[in-house]
Design an enzyme around this catalytic site. Structure first.
Site, PDB file in Angstrom:
ATOM      1  CG  PHE A   1      -1.825   1.088   1.435  1.00 47.94           C
ATOM      2  CD1 PHE A   1      -3.073   1.069   0.848  1.00 47.94           C
ATOM      3  CD2 PHE A   1      -1.495   2.165   2.251  1.00 47.94           C
ATOM      4  CE1 PHE A   1      -3.982   2.103   1.058  1.00 47.94           C
ATOM      5  CE2 PHE A   1      -2.386   3.202   2.469  1.00 47.94           C
ATOM      6  CZ  PHE A   1      -3.637   3.172   1.868  1.00 47.94           C
TER       7      PHE A   1
ATOM      8  CB  THR B   1       3.557   7.499   3.849  1.00 42.26           C
ATOM      9  OG1 THR B   1       2.487   7.094   4.677  1.00 42.26           O
ATOM     10  CG2 THR B   1       4.414   8.495   4.606  1.00 42.26           C
TER      11      THR B   1
ATOM     12  CB  SER C   1       1.782  13.463   2.405  1.00 43.86           C
ATOM     13  OG  SER C   1       2.213  12.198   1.982  1.00 43.86           O
TER      14      SER C   1
ATOM     15  CB  SER D   1      -1.877  13.758   9.614  1.00 41.37           C
ATOM     16  OG  SER D   1      -1.354  13.008  10.671  1.00 41.37           O
TER      17      SER D   1
ATOM     18  CB  SER E   1       4.690  -2.590   5.314  1.00 42.29           C
ATOM     19  OG  SER E   1       4.937  -1.853   6.488  1.00 42.29           O
TER      20      SER E   1
ATOM     21  CD  GLU F   1      -4.872   0.491  11.032  1.00 42.37           C
ATOM     22  OE1 GLU F   1      -5.960   1.024  10.896  1.00 42.37           O
ATOM     23  OE2 GLU F   1      -4.427  -0.296  10.231  1.00 42.37           O
TER      24      GLU F   1
ATOM     25  CD  GLN G   1      -4.984  19.783  18.805  1.00 36.67           C
ATOM     26  OE1 GLN G   1      -3.918  19.408  19.309  1.00 36.67           O
ATOM     27  NE2 GLN G   1      -5.108  20.047  17.521  1.00 36.67           N
TER      28      GLN G   1
END
EC number: 1.3.8.9
Length: 655
Positions: free
Chosen positions: A214, A217, A221, A223, A251, A462, A562
């Site tokens: 996948f 990233t 970039s 988040s 990965s 995640e 926050q």
């Protein structure tokens, strides 16, 4: 494996995080989702943020189609509602055939990891041995949720969770290799692939003939997915796209032959003629040419998994390899990443089970001061807390997998909670195991230090837990905010909304007089758990009262609070955990399971402490001026450190 960078507007962006996760609950063309264990490519760090979605007063005046009332407990708890559809009774979703098939898989998979796989050797070699990979292929481990007609095992989410738990018990490096392949590597094909794409690629990846990865990233970039720079430009003939760019921390990046790649594509607005760049997802084969990778990254843990940079240089990608719709890449990425969060909880529940066994074995056999150390109160408390954390995590994992298998559509907050809780619980349990084992735990031979190194990444995978906490709080507050907006609209037409206004007035009166909401779990939880059920209801009322008060105070500005949001998220996590264990323990008591009384103790213990935390934290947020002073101090201390380039204080010796 980058941590998510927080920006001033991150709160508003987070309102989109996971908003579509529940809509991917069922795979196209097969029974329910393949929320395969998220074991979990580093690029999942990004928590995938979209353009801000603000709570606009204008939006409330536009006509919108009526939306079905959510059956999510987590959504309801922010509103002060006790929504039990998805949590009571504790679900049993496997039919006789599925249960039998799972039994036939559990034995061979467990034996393989006990007798064939060598996690210490994998860690030392920094790769999974070829014989091990071949054995996993023969077990069907590379296509667990691929439909059987396309060469996979066609498992449900609950069946998958059980096997994920076994892998997590033994080797998290192998878990990441398998998860990066099927949980995110080719998950997009399962969720969004055309019939032709599925028939072309799924048999290859299910057999393990081709590994998948996948690719999202990039150096720019984390988040903020919108800042990716990889581009895919359509050819004048429209038959292919030319892909250029690079991806980091991928990965399986050095092993994969099939990649899910996200890149910006120019899209012309039909109405205005303006060209905008939007993210599109592609299925890319290494054989297309122009795909290369860097050396494997040197990592703290999960060393057996392959992590590398992947480069795309003038890759010609056929137009038919667009995954989903052109410009819908963000939606594809969000659904892939969110779809399998429960799997991390299942995996780490297995890890904790194995680690706890080591701790118990040491405590049982170690003698100090003339007695076995398991007789000492300090050790007893450690073991008990470890068991409670594992029980909560495992209960969440199978609750979520069952919800998905049942076809429920709204569970993204619960899924995020399970990821946060499971990853932090596993870290605590492993750390305490080392403490119980003392110097022996610090040594390499028992293997606990390897697990501690491996587990650290799961609080980043995640989406970092910090980002997900903000998502949990903001998503819940957004749903509550919509309710308050509806109340505001009702006040503009009081005669037409008498029932709504009377109900709200009655609710406010009960709160002010301390009567309570009238909510109850009586008749829902087992009678032996009635006290803990009452604690959960009281905690829900306290939590919802603070949520409403803070929304009324901060309104849309809550997205920037926050310090507050983190604490609301902690309350939500504690509260959801209470209800999940109440449900599971109630089922065990009702069914007369041999472990029922032990489960009752685990449940009661969690509920007692969680209720205390919620009560104290909510009271502090509601009326403690020192809490605001603390928040101001945090801001000022942090600002001074940044301006100073580190600590502001000097050595007390002034030397």
């Amino acid at each position: 494996m980058q941590s998510a960078r927080m920006t001033p507007s991150v709160g508003r962006q987070l309102l989109r995080l996971g908003a579509r996760s529940s809509r991917s609950a069922a795979l196209q063309g097969q029974p329910r989702p393949t929320s395969a264990q998220r074991l979990y490519a580093s690029e999942a760090t990004q928590a995938v943020l979209e353009k801000p979605e603000t709570l606009s007063s204008d939006a409330s005046t536009r006509e919108k189609p009526a939306r079905a009332e959510s059956k999510s407990f987590a959504v309801g708890m922010f509103k002060g509602q006790l929504t039990t559809d998805q949590v009571f009774p504790y679900p049993s979703v496997l039919n006789e055939g599925q249960t039998q098939f799972l039994k036939e898989l559990v034995g061979p998979v467990a034996r393989f990891f006990e007798e064939v796989n060598d996690p210490a050797k994998n860690d030392s070699l920094e790769k999974v041995e070829e014989d091990t990979l071949q054995g996993l292929k023969e077990l069907g481990a590379f296509g667990l949720q691929v439909p059987s007609e396309l060469g996979g095992l066609g498992l449900s989410n609950t069946q998958y969770a059980r096997l994920a738990e076994i892998v997590g018990m033994h080797d998290l490096g192998v878990s990441v290799t398998l998860g990066a392949h099927q949980s995110i590597g080719f998950k997009g094909i399962l969720l969004y692939g055309t019939k032709a794409q599925k028939e072309k690629y799924l048999p290859r990846v299910a057999s393990g003939q081709a590994l998948a990865a996948f690719c999202l990233t990039e150096p720019s970039s984390g988040s903020d997915v919108a800042s990716i720079r990889s581009s895919a430009v359509p050819s004048p003939c429209g038959k292919y796209y030319t892909l250029n760019g690079s991806k980091i921390w991928i990965s399986n990046g050095g092993l994969a032959d099939i990649f899910t790649v996200f890149a910006k594509t120019p899209i012309k607005d039909a109405a205005t003629g303006a060209v905008k760049e939007k993210i599109t997802a592609f299925v890319v084969e290494r054989s297309f040419g122009g795909v290369t990778h860097g050396l494997p990254e040197k990592k703290m843990g999960i060393k057996a998994s392959n992590t590398s940079e992947v480069y795309f240089d003038g890759v010609k990608v056929p137009a038919e390899n667009v995954l989903g719709e052109v410009g819908d890449g963000f939606k594809v990425a969000v659904n892939i990443l969110n779809n399998g969060r429960f799997g991390m909880a299942a995996t780490l529940a297995g890890t904790m089970k194995a680690i706890i066994a080591k701790a118990v074995d040491h405590a049982t056999n170690r003698t100090q001061f003339g007695d076995k150390i398991h007789n000492f109160g300090v050790i007893q408390e450690k073991l008990a807390r470890m068991a409670i954390l594992q029980y909560v995590t495992e209960s969440m994992a199978y609750m979520l997998s069952a919800n998905m298998d049942q076809g429920f559509k709204d569970f993204q907050i619960e899924a995020a909670i399970s990821k946060i809780f499971g990853s932090e619980a596993a870290w605590k349990v492993t750390d305490e195991c080392i403490q119980i084992m003392g110097g022996m735990g610090f040594m390499k031979e028992p293997g606990v230090e390897r697990v501690l190194r491996d587990i650290r990444i799961f609080r980043i995978f995640e989406g970092t837990n910090d980002i997900l906490r903000l998502f949990v709080a903001l998503q819940g507050c957004m749903d509550k905010g919509k309710e308050l907006t509806g109340l505001g609209n009702a006040l503009k037409n009081p005669l037409g909304n008498v029932g709504l206004l009377i109900g709200e007035a009655s609710k406010q009166l009960r709160r002010r007089t301390g009567i309570g909401s009238g909510l109850s779990l009586s008749g829902i939880v087992h009678p032996e758990l009635s006290r803990s059920g009452e604690l959960a209801v009281q905690a829900l009322e306290q939590f919802a009262t603070v949520v409403e008060a803070k929304l009324m105070k901060h309104k849309k500005g809550i997205v920037n609070e926050q310090f507050l949001l983190q604490r609301l998220a902690d309350g939500a996590i504690d509260l959801y955990a209470m209800v999940v264990v109440l449900s599971r323990a109630s089922r065990s008591l009702s069914e007369g399971y041999p472990t029922a009384q032990h489960e009752k103790m685990l449940c009661d213990s969690w509920c007692i402490e969680a209720a205390t935390r919620i009560r104290e934290n909510m009271a502090s947020l509601q009326s403690n001026p020192q809490q605001q002073e603390l928040f101001r101090n945090f801001r000022s201390i942090s600002k001074a450190m940044v301006e100073n380039g580190g600590l502001v204080t000097s050595n007390p010796l002034r030397v």
